[in-house]
Design a protein around this motif. Structure first.
Motif, mmCIF file in Angstrom:
data_model
loop_
_atom_site.group_PDB
_atom_site.id
_atom_site.type_symbol
_atom_site.label_atom_id
_atom_site.label_comp_id
_atom_site.label_asym_id
_atom_site.label_seq_id
_atom_site.Cartn_x
_atom_site.Cartn_y
_atom_site.Cartn_z
ATOM 1 N N GLY A 30 12.545 -8.470 3.241
ATOM 2 C CA GLY A 30 11.095 -8.534 3.204
ATOM 3 C C GLY A 30 10.489 -7.191 3.523
ATOM 4 O O GLY A 30 11.184 -6.196 3.689
ATOM 5 N N TRP A 31 9.170 -7.172 3.611
ATOM 6 C CA TRP A 31 8.425 -5.936 3.843
ATOM 7 C C TRP A 31 8.232 -5.696 5.327
ATOM 8 O O TRP A 31 7.981 -6.624 6.086
ATOM 9 C CB TRP A 31 7.058 -6.016 3.174
ATOM 10 C CG TRP A 31 7.143 -5.849 1.708
ATOM 11 C CD1 TRP A 31 7.205 -6.841 0.773
ATOM 12 C CD2 TRP A 31 7.204 -4.625 0.989
ATOM 13 N NE1 TRP A 31 7.292 -6.310 -0.478
ATOM 14 C CE2 TRP A 31 7.293 -4.942 -0.382
ATOM 15 C CE3 TRP A 31 7.183 -3.288 1.368
ATOM 16 C CZ2 TRP A 31 7.366 -3.969 -1.353
ATOM 17 C CZ3 TRP A 31 7.256 -2.321 0.388
ATOM 18 C CH2 TRP A 31 7.342 -2.671 -0.953
ATOM 19 N N THR A 32 8.318 -4.429 5.706
ATOM 20 C CA THR A 32 8.052 -4.005 7.078
ATOM 21 C C THR A 32 7.158 -2.791 7.021
ATOM 22 O O THR A 32 7.432 -1.858 6.269
ATOM 23 C CB THR A 32 9.369 -3.628 7.799
ATOM 24 O OG1 THR A 32 10.228 -4.759 7.810
ATOM 25 C CG2 THR A 32 9.088 -3.182 9.219
ATOM 26 N N GLY A 33 6.106 -2.783 7.787
ATOM 27 C CA GLY A 33 5.234 -1.622 7.876
ATOM 28 C C GLY A 33 5.591 -0.817 9.114
ATOM 29 O O GLY A 33 5.879 -1.386 10.161
ATOM 30 N N LEU A 34 5.594 0.470 8.978
ATOM 31 C CA LEU A 34 5.878 1.366 10.098
ATOM 32 C C LEU A 34 4.627 2.199 10.336
ATOM 33 O O LEU A 34 4.207 2.947 9.459
ATOM 34 C CB LEU A 34 7.079 2.251 9.754
ATOM 35 C CG LEU A 34 7.573 3.207 10.813
ATOM 36 C CD1 LEU A 34 7.962 2.463 12.083
ATOM 37 C CD2 LEU A 34 8.767 3.983 10.279
ATOM 38 N N ASP A 91 -5.808 -12.472 -2.056
ATOM 39 C CA ASP A 91 -4.925 -13.570 -1.673
ATOM 40 C C ASP A 91 -4.548 -13.401 -0.199
ATOM 41 O O ASP A 91 -4.672 -12.327 0.386
ATOM 42 C CB ASP A 91 -3.677 -13.611 -2.562
ATOM 43 C CG ASP A 91 -2.851 -12.352 -2.468
ATOM 44 O OD1 ASP A 91 -1.939 -12.304 -1.614
ATOM 45 O OD2 ASP A 91 -3.135 -11.401 -3.229
ATOM 46 N N ARG A 92 -4.091 -14.470 0.413
ATOM 47 C CA ARG A 92 -3.804 -14.490 1.852
ATOM 48 C C ARG A 92 -2.838 -13.382 2.282
ATOM 49 O O ARG A 92 -3.060 -12.703 3.274
ATOM 50 C CB ARG A 92 -3.247 -15.856 2.230
ATOM 51 C CG ARG A 92 -2.783 -15.930 3.668
ATOM 52 C CD ARG A 92 -2.139 -17.254 3.958
ATOM 53 N NE ARG A 92 -3.041 -17.994 4.808
ATOM 54 C CZ ARG A 92 -3.030 -19.288 4.950
ATOM 55 N NH1 ARG A 92 -2.181 -20.023 4.283
ATOM 56 N NH2 ARG A 92 -3.862 -19.880 5.765
ATOM 57 N N ARG A 98 -2.931 -5.915 4.630
ATOM 58 C CA ARG A 98 -3.898 -4.822 4.811
ATOM 59 C C ARG A 98 -4.427 -4.794 6.241
ATOM 60 O O ARG A 98 -4.576 -3.729 6.837
ATOM 61 C CB ARG A 98 -5.050 -4.937 3.809
ATOM 62 C CG ARG A 98 -4.661 -4.536 2.392
ATOM 63 C CD ARG A 98 -5.880 -4.327 1.523
ATOM 64 N NE ARG A 98 -6.818 -5.427 1.534
ATOM 65 C CZ ARG A 98 -6.877 -6.391 0.622
ATOM 66 N NH1 ARG A 98 -6.035 -6.401 -0.393
ATOM 67 N NH2 ARG A 98 -7.779 -7.338 0.715
ATOM 68 N N ALA A 99 -4.696 -5.956 6.809
ATOM 69 C CA ALA A 99 -5.196 -6.014 8.192
ATOM 70 C C ALA A 99 -4.119 -5.543 9.174
ATOM 71 O O ALA A 99 -4.413 -4.781 10.101
ATOM 72 C CB ALA A 99 -5.639 -7.435 8.531
ATOM 73 N N ALA A 100 -2.879 -5.954 8.971
ATOM 74 C CA ALA A 100 -1.795 -5.560 9.876
ATOM 75 C C ALA A 100 -1.574 -4.050 9.862
ATOM 76 O O ALA A 100 -1.208 -3.460 10.879
ATOM 77 C CB ALA A 100 -0.510 -6.287 9.502
ATOM 78 N N LEU A 101 -1.806 -3.416 8.712
ATOM 79 C CA LEU A 101 -1.621 -1.970 8.591
ATOM 80 C C LEU A 101 -2.919 -1.186 8.810
ATOM 81 O O LEU A 101 -2.961 0.021 8.633
ATOM 82 C CB LEU A 101 -1.044 -1.621 7.213
ATOM 83 C CG LEU A 101 0.375 -2.113 6.952
ATOM 84 C CD1 LEU A 101 0.773 -1.835 5.509
ATOM 85 C CD2 LEU A 101 1.352 -1.464 7.915
ATOM 86 N N ALA A 112 -7.903 3.290 2.124
ATOM 87 C CA ALA A 112 -8.174 4.368 3.068
ATOM 88 C C ALA A 112 -7.409 4.077 4.337
ATOM 89 O O ALA A 112 -7.443 2.958 4.838
ATOM 90 C CB ALA A 112 -9.674 4.448 3.352
ATOM 91 N N GLY A 113 -6.692 5.066 4.858
ATOM 92 C CA GLY A 113 -5.926 4.869 6.084
ATOM 93 C C GLY A 113 -6.818 4.391 7.208
ATOM 94 O O GLY A 113 -7.929 4.877 7.371
ATOM 95 N N GLY A 114 -6.330 3.461 7.977
ATOM 96 C CA GLY A 114 -7.105 2.914 9.088
ATOM 97 C C GLY A 114 -6.950 3.766 10.330
ATOM 98 O O GLY A 114 -6.787 4.966 10.269
ATOM 99 N N ARG A 115 -6.937 3.106 11.475
ATOM 100 C CA ARG A 115 -6.879 3.853 12.730
ATOM 101 C C ARG A 115 -5.492 4.414 13.005
ATOM 102 O O ARG A 115 -5.302 5.159 13.949
ATOM 103 C CB ARG A 115 -7.337 2.959 13.875
ATOM 104 C CG ARG A 115 -6.460 1.762 14.115
ATOM 105 C CD ARG A 115 -7.010 0.910 15.270
ATOM 106 N NE ARG A 115 -6.233 -0.284 15.414
ATOM 107 C CZ ARG A 115 -6.484 -1.429 14.804
ATOM 108 N NH1 ARG A 115 -7.520 -1.530 14.007
ATOM 109 N NH2 ARG A 115 -5.715 -2.475 14.988
ATOM 110 N N HIS A 116 -4.506 4.042 12.237
ATOM 111 C CA HIS A 116 -3.141 4.526 12.412
ATOM 112 C C HIS A 116 -2.766 5.405 11.235
ATOM 113 O O HIS A 116 -2.438 4.904 10.170
ATOM 114 C CB HIS A 116 -2.149 3.359 12.504
ATOM 115 C CG HIS A 116 -2.451 2.420 13.603
ATOM 116 N ND1 HIS A 116 -2.341 2.760 14.915
ATOM 117 C CD2 HIS A 116 -2.889 1.145 13.578
ATOM 118 C CE1 HIS A 116 -2.679 1.716 15.666
ATOM 119 N NE2 HIS A 116 -3.013 0.742 14.868
#
Length: 126
Positions: A30-34, A91-92, A98-101, A112-116
């Motif tokens: 699965g996908w993992t965000g770093l 979609d969910r 997008r919110a998690a990243l 656009a890059g968020g706070r991270h």
């Protein structure tokens, strides 16, 4: 199920201070965000996981050995059609990812890059 294991991985560029020291990481399919600050070793960790770099110490193991690691680097300057579609999908799963990243879709900017700063994503597949 495919998995990726980094065990006590240490890495440095030439004789510089180590970028990573005794890192342990376990990823399943699965996908993992770093996410992390610029210069914290995210790209180095991803390159080690993908096999593009070799650790000075420790090990990187794939289960099964044929498992693949896909790297999706953050590039907001030239979004591809797939990235554009993800940016505007409601979609969910897309909204949750997008919110998690901390990614923001705004008028005039696909992602656009968020706070991270410096997000990267990987996917482990069998």
């Amino acid at each position: 199920m495919s998995a990726l294991h980094l065990r006590r991985v240490t890495f440095s560029y030439s004789s510089d201070e180590p970028v990573l020291v005794e890192v342990d990481l376990h990823l399943t399919s699965g996908w993992t965000g770093l996410v992390g600050a610029n210069g914290s070793g995210k790209s180095t960790l991803i390159q080690l996981a993908a096999g593009a770099l070799t650790p000075e110490d420790g090990s990187v193991q794939r289960e099964p050995q044929t498992a693949r690691v896909h790297v999706c680097p953050q590039r907001t300057d030239e979004p591809t059609p797939v990235i554009e579609a993800f940016a505007w999908a409601w979609d969910r799963q897309a909204v949750r990812l997008r919110a998690a990243l901390s990614l923001d879709t705004r008028s005039g900017a696909a992602l656009a890059g968020g706070r991270h700063p410096g997000e990267l994503a990987t996917s482990v597949t069998g």
